[in-house]
Design an enzyme around this catalytic site. Sequence first.
Site, PDB file in Angstrom:
ATOM      1  N   SER A   1       0.856  -1.175   0.000  1.00 33.89           N
ATOM      2  CA  SER A   1       0.000   0.000   0.000  1.00 33.89           C
ATOM      3  C   SER A   1       0.899   1.235   0.000  1.00 33.89           C
ATOM      4  O   SER A   1       2.125   1.100  -0.097  1.00 33.89           O
ATOM      5  CB  SER A   1      -0.862  -0.063   1.252  1.00 33.89           C
ATOM      6  OG  SER A   1      -1.781   0.969   1.233  1.00 33.89           O
TER       7      SER A   1
ATOM      8  N   CYS B   1     -48.760  12.013  -3.517  1.00 28.01           N
ATOM      9  CA  CYS B   1     -47.779  12.013  -4.606  1.00 28.01           C
ATOM     10  C   CYS B   1     -47.547  13.456  -5.077  1.00 28.01           C
ATOM     11  O   CYS B   1     -48.499  14.178  -5.366  1.00 28.01           O
ATOM     12  CB  CYS B   1     -48.286  11.163  -5.754  1.00 28.01           C
ATOM     13  SG  CYS B   1     -47.228  11.293  -7.208  1.00 28.01           S
TER      14      CYS B   1
ATOM     15  N   CYS C   1     -46.525   5.681  -4.847  1.00 26.03           N
ATOM     16  CA  CYS C   1     -47.718   6.223  -5.484  1.00 26.03           C
ATOM     17  C   CYS C   1     -48.346   5.072  -6.274  1.00 26.03           C
ATOM     18  O   CYS C   1     -47.675   4.419  -7.065  1.00 26.03           O
ATOM     19  CB  CYS C   1     -47.324   7.363  -6.432  1.00 26.03           C
ATOM     20  SG  CYS C   1     -48.649   7.800  -7.572  1.00 26.03           S
TER      21      CYS C   1
ATOM     22  N   GLU D   1      -4.185   0.252 -12.207  1.00 25.03           N
ATOM     23  CA  GLU D   1      -5.484   0.525 -11.612  1.00 25.03           C
ATOM     24  C   GLU D   1      -6.577   0.362 -12.656  1.00 25.03           C
ATOM     25  O   GLU D   1      -6.428   0.822 -13.789  1.00 25.03           O
ATOM     26  CB  GLU D   1      -5.460   1.980 -11.101  1.00 25.03           C
ATOM     27  CG  GLU D   1      -6.431   2.287 -10.033  1.00 25.03           C
ATOM     28  CD  GLU D   1      -5.948   1.895  -8.631  1.00 25.03           C
ATOM     29  OE1 GLU D   1      -4.879   1.268  -8.498  1.00 25.03           O
ATOM     30  OE2 GLU D   1      -6.679   2.195  -7.670  1.00 25.03           O
TER      31      GLU D   1
ATOM     32  N   ASP E   1      -8.416   6.638  -8.841  1.00 27.95           N
ATOM     33  CA  ASP E   1      -9.312   6.091  -7.822  1.00 27.95           C
ATOM     34  C   ASP E   1     -10.079   4.902  -8.403  1.00 27.95           C
ATOM     35  O   ASP E   1     -11.186   5.034  -8.896  1.00 27.95           O
ATOM     36  CB  ASP E   1     -10.279   7.200  -7.384  1.00 27.95           C
ATOM     37  CG  ASP E   1     -10.855   6.913  -6.017  1.00 27.95           C
ATOM     38  OD1 ASP E   1     -10.368   5.979  -5.360  1.00 27.95           O
ATOM     39  OD2 ASP E   1     -11.794   7.612  -5.628  1.00 27.95           O
TER      40      ASP E   1
ATOM     41  N   CYS F   1     -50.140   8.239 -13.216  1.00 28.03           N
ATOM     42  CA  CYS F   1     -49.304   9.328 -12.700  1.00 28.03           C
ATOM     43  C   CYS F   1     -48.221   9.671 -13.739  1.00 28.03           C
ATOM     44  O   CYS F   1     -47.465   8.792 -14.174  1.00 28.03           O
ATOM     45  CB  CYS F   1     -48.682   8.872 -11.381  1.00 28.03           C
ATOM     46  SG  CYS F   1     -47.397   9.973 -10.800  1.00 28.03           S
TER      47      CYS F   1
ATOM     48  N   GLU G   1       2.629  11.277 -10.230  1.00 33.56           N
ATOM     49  CA  GLU G   1       1.557  10.699 -11.062  1.00 33.56           C
ATOM     50  C   GLU G   1       0.222  10.970 -10.393  1.00 33.56           C
ATOM     51  O   GLU G   1       0.152  11.049  -9.170  1.00 33.56           O
ATOM     52  CB  GLU G   1       1.706   9.168 -11.153  1.00 33.56           C
ATOM     53  CG  GLU G   1       2.946   8.708 -11.859  1.00 33.56           C
ATOM     54  CD  GLU G   1       3.178   7.208 -11.632  1.00 33.56           C
ATOM     55  OE1 GLU G   1       2.268   6.499 -11.158  1.00 33.56           O
ATOM     56  OE2 GLU G   1       4.290   6.758 -11.929  1.00 33.56           O
TER      57      GLU G   1
ATOM     58  N   CYS H   1     -49.125  13.562  -8.886  1.00 31.57           N
ATOM     59  CA  CYS H   1     -50.550  13.408  -9.206  1.00 31.57           C
ATOM     60  C   CYS H   1     -51.454  13.582  -7.988  1.00 31.57           C
ATOM     61  O   CYS H   1     -52.665  13.477  -8.097  1.00 31.57           O
ATOM     62  CB  CYS H   1     -50.804  12.047  -9.848  1.00 31.57           C
ATOM     63  SG  CYS H   1     -50.591  10.700  -8.677  1.00 31.57           S
TER      64      CYS H   1
ATOM     65  N   LYS I   1      -2.681  13.327  -0.624  1.00 35.51           N
ATOM     66  CA  LYS I   1      -4.145  13.364  -0.784  1.00 35.51           C
ATOM     67  C   LYS I   1      -4.611  14.802  -0.939  1.00 35.51           C
ATOM     68  O   LYS I   1      -4.255  15.652  -0.122  1.00 35.51           O
ATOM     69  CB  LYS I   1      -4.822  12.751   0.452  1.00 35.51           C
ATOM     70  CG  LYS I   1      -4.616  11.251   0.604  1.00 35.51           C
ATOM     71  CD  LYS I   1      -5.422  10.511  -0.448  1.00 35.51           C
ATOM     72  CE  LYS I   1      -5.592   9.047  -0.128  1.00 35.51           C
ATOM     73  NZ  LYS I   1      -6.658   8.735   0.775  1.00 35.51           N
TER      74      LYS I   1
ATOM     75  N   LYS J   1      -3.147   9.951  -8.783  1.00 34.39           N
ATOM     76  CA  LYS J   1      -3.568   8.736  -8.089  1.00 34.39           C
ATOM     77  C   LYS J   1      -4.956   8.374  -8.600  1.00 34.39           C
ATOM     78  O   LYS J   1      -5.920   9.114  -8.379  1.00 34.39           O
ATOM     79  CB  LYS J   1      -3.597   8.993  -6.588  1.00 34.39           C
ATOM     80  CG  LYS J   1      -3.866   7.758  -5.772  1.00 34.39           C
ATOM     81  CD  LYS J   1      -3.613   8.062  -4.303  1.00 34.39           C
ATOM     82  CE  LYS J   1      -3.758   6.818  -3.462  1.00 34.39           C
ATOM     83  NZ  LYS J   1      -5.111   6.273  -3.458  1.00 34.39           N
TER      84      LYS J   1
ATOM     85  N   TYR K   1       1.099   1.578 -13.706  1.00 36.59           N
ATOM     86  CA  TYR K   1       2.046   2.535 -13.137  1.00 36.59           C
ATOM     87  C   TYR K   1       3.245   1.857 -12.489  1.00 36.59           C
ATOM     88  O   TYR K   1       4.013   2.480 -11.791  1.00 36.59           O
ATOM     89  CB  TYR K   1       1.354   3.452 -12.123  1.00 36.59           C
ATOM     90  CG  TYR K   1       0.417   2.736 -11.162  1.00 36.59           C
ATOM     91  CD1 TYR K   1       0.894   1.833 -10.233  1.00 36.59           C
ATOM     92  CD2 TYR K   1      -0.956   2.968 -11.221  1.00 36.59           C
ATOM     93  CE1 TYR K   1       0.040   1.186  -9.371  1.00 36.59           C
ATOM     94  CE2 TYR K   1      -1.818   2.328 -10.354  1.00 36.59           C
ATOM     95  CZ  TYR K   1      -1.310   1.433  -9.432  1.00 36.59           C
ATOM     96  OH  TYR K   1      -2.163   0.789  -8.585  1.00 36.59           O
TER      97      TYR K   1
HETATM   98  S1  IVH Z   1       2.003   3.062  -6.999  1.00 32.09           S
HETATM   99  C1  IVH Z   1       3.663  -0.023  -3.683  1.00 32.09           C
HETATM  100  N1  IVH Z   1       0.747   4.745  -8.524  1.00 32.09           N
HETATM  101  O1  IVH Z   1      -3.246   3.714  -4.711  1.00 32.09           O
HETATM  102  C2  IVH Z   1       2.400   0.516  -4.154  1.00 32.09           C
HETATM  103  N2  IVH Z   1      -0.532   3.511  -6.941  1.00 32.09           N
HETATM  104  O2  IVH Z   1      -3.193   4.034  -1.823  1.00 32.09           O
HETATM  105  C3  IVH Z   1       2.628   1.127  -5.486  1.00 32.09           C
HETATM  106  N3  IVH Z   1      -2.918   3.966  -7.040  1.00 32.09           N
HETATM  107  O3  IVH Z   1      -2.606   0.368  -3.955  1.00 32.09           O
HETATM  108  C4  IVH Z   1       1.440   1.833  -5.925  1.00 32.09           C
HETATM  109  N4  IVH Z   1      -2.873   5.413  -8.676  1.00 32.09           N
HETATM  110  O4  IVH Z   1      -4.036   0.885  -6.029  1.00 32.09           O
HETATM  111  C5  IVH Z   1       0.626   3.848  -7.536  1.00 32.09           C
HETATM  112  N5  IVH Z   1      -0.241   6.247  -9.985  1.00 32.09           N
HETATM  113  C6  IVH Z   1      -0.353   5.360  -9.003  1.00 32.09           C
HETATM  114  C7  IVH Z   1      -1.591   5.031  -8.435  1.00 32.09           C
HETATM  115  C8  IVH Z   1      -1.644   4.100  -7.392  1.00 32.09           C
HETATM  116  C9  IVH Z   1      -3.641   4.761  -7.843  1.00 32.09           C
HETATM  117  C10 IVH Z   1      -3.498   3.133  -5.963  1.00 32.09           C
HETATM  118  C11 IVH Z   1      -2.946   1.748  -5.886  1.00 32.09           C
HETATM  119  C12 IVH Z   1      -2.390   1.628  -4.498  1.00 32.09           C
HETATM  120  C13 IVH Z   1      -3.160   2.679  -3.779  1.00 32.09           C
HETATM  121  C14 IVH Z   1      -2.436   3.120  -2.533  1.00 32.09           C
END
Ligand code: IVH
Length: 686
Positions: free
Chosen positions: A82, A416, A434, A171, A116, A439, A112, A419, A319, A114, A223
Amino acid sequence: MSKSLVKQIEQLRSDIRRHEEQYYVLHEPEISDAEFDKLLRDLEALEVAHPTLVTPDSPTQRVGGRLVDGFDTATHAIPMLSLDNAYSEDELYAFDERSKKGSTNKIAYVAELKIDGLSIALTYENGILVRGVTRGDGSRGEDVTANVRAIRAIPLSLKHGLVETLEVRGEIYLPRSAFERVNLEREGRDEATFANPRNAAAGTMRNLDPALVASRGLGAYVYQVVKDKPSDSKAEGLSKLSSHSQLLQECRSWGLPVEPHWRQCDDIDAVIKFCREWSDLRHSLNFATDGVVVKVDDLQHRENLGATAKCPRWAIAFKFPAEQATTQLKSIEVQVGRTGAVTPYAVLEPVRLGGSTIHLATLHNEQEIARKDLRAGDIVLVEKGGDVIPKIIKPVTARRNKGKGGPTPFVMPKHCPSCNSSLRRANGEVIWRCMNSSCLAKIRRGLLHFVSRRAMDIEGLGESLVKQLVDADLVQDFADLFALKIETLLTLDRMGRKSATKLVHQIEQSKKNSLWRLIHALGIRHVGEGVAVALEQGFGSMEVLGRATYDDLNDVPDIGPVVANSVQEFFGEKRNRDLLVRLKEAGVTMEGVAVEKESQALPLAGMNVVLTGTLSSMSREEASSAIRRMGGRIKASPSGNTDYVIVGKSPGSKLKKAQMLDLEVLDEIAFRKLLITLGSRMTDKE
Ligand code: IVH
């Protein structure tokens, strides 16, 4: 050690575990990511201060989510770690200091976006995609290869740079536009909408039908290159690369999707500039992003820095500040759905949030409003769930006028809003309905369902056009759609000849749809797509279906008393029978031939399948629907011409019978494998 401290830690852990379950397992978060992160950080802080209280099962001691039942489990040769989070620029400077390890030299980073979504490990062998595995608990994930193959952004083979084994990680995400579309469709079917694109992407990847994955339009970005075999003679291309930025370029050149906005930054100040720029610009992207991932560029330096048990030391996730705002809840209104469900929503004093101005927020039902104690006139804290749908977190009660004339609790209307007929609520249900079938609001919703992609699939009939048609009295029921003329459409707002001609053509084409589409489109209660297919297979034509008795219906495998009653009720209404006569006169297909023909090409065409016992990872309806979509027929009990018997937990006498007949019996795992294998055959053909 104080007792209250132990208690506090235990409480935090149990809260976090509950929220983890809501989020990672059930995909129904109750709190915002920022609130969750805060709980976790509080716990981490307490554990750092009192290391003796750390237990192996603490939520801080695991890498990520947890395994969800279903699919085969696959082990990650190198764990999927993570990332640590940074919530301020100061924390980025601190990260820079740690990365420098006392040296004064600047460090170059790659910044880069991130993404989602949900992380995925993709393995290519000799340039061919062989496996896609989700992160799972970091050490073991789920083998979702068939679903990964259905994502068009992921190449099935690499352009060049073949190494024996290459694992890339990235991702999977659902583009914002697709997310909105999926939710609109779900709303049209009165189904629960996804809270954010990440949940929608995860929900999509967890389903067993790769065709559905393909149709949702998931995207992906890689990535990270995890490993290659330097000993492989063909791999010299990779081992000569010394930086992450080179690796990203290399990935791109192999044809892998790489999010294009990454930037090489000479130092942490350049990274901070990138973060500032994107905290606004991100709203212009077609995917949700909640931060920036900052990575040391030099690969050798990365190796020197290494990793903790949980996270690499060479990267951090910055973040973006949580997107919350306060505004006034002007009023609580209610809207009417297709089935007459009347649900409340919030009208807000417009407020800028996450790059757009929001006016409305969902409120679900009256219980939810009572739980949060939301009152019209309150100042409320709003947040964009997953950056898309605004939701109200809570009222700012400190700013509530508590005197006379101040906000009063919400009272659900008894009539409603469209109507004015009396609303009813069935015993034990939370939803008011309703019951008036004329309606206008219900009619509009019903029409939107009728034309939706999984029903009659008539493109170009969106919400505003349907509203115009109904309000102008041009369309009162489904049959009226088929009488629409180009000239009539031209009288509507913003309707040109080209669009009108196209729409009339689409409506005309839909007359040839398979019968199940029409059955589904009619909006009979409890008749979803799967049941519609079963009804078509069971009865073959609308006429026979209309004449079916309760027992006939109940005899169709997988049709139970609830559906049987509801279908009977539908055909029992003269108004509905008349509608079908008019649809038939308009030339809409009422026979089931089309599906029979279609199913010849399907992998389970003509095969008889019996289901017995409870499956742990899907409902009976989902299993039957998957089988039917592949052309299989669901049969009530095993016989000499049964092809498969699928056995879940606590099977009944059907299993014994199957064994006596020496039939092919599949347990749940074998059944899933079969679906995945057959599913990927279906997508191959596309
Ligand atoms: S690098 C060792 N690059 O964010 C982990 N992660 O909060 C390397 N994620 O588990 C991850 N965009 O699922 C990396 N450009 C990006 C990312 C990214 C989204 C996610 C990924 C990771 C999570 C961690």
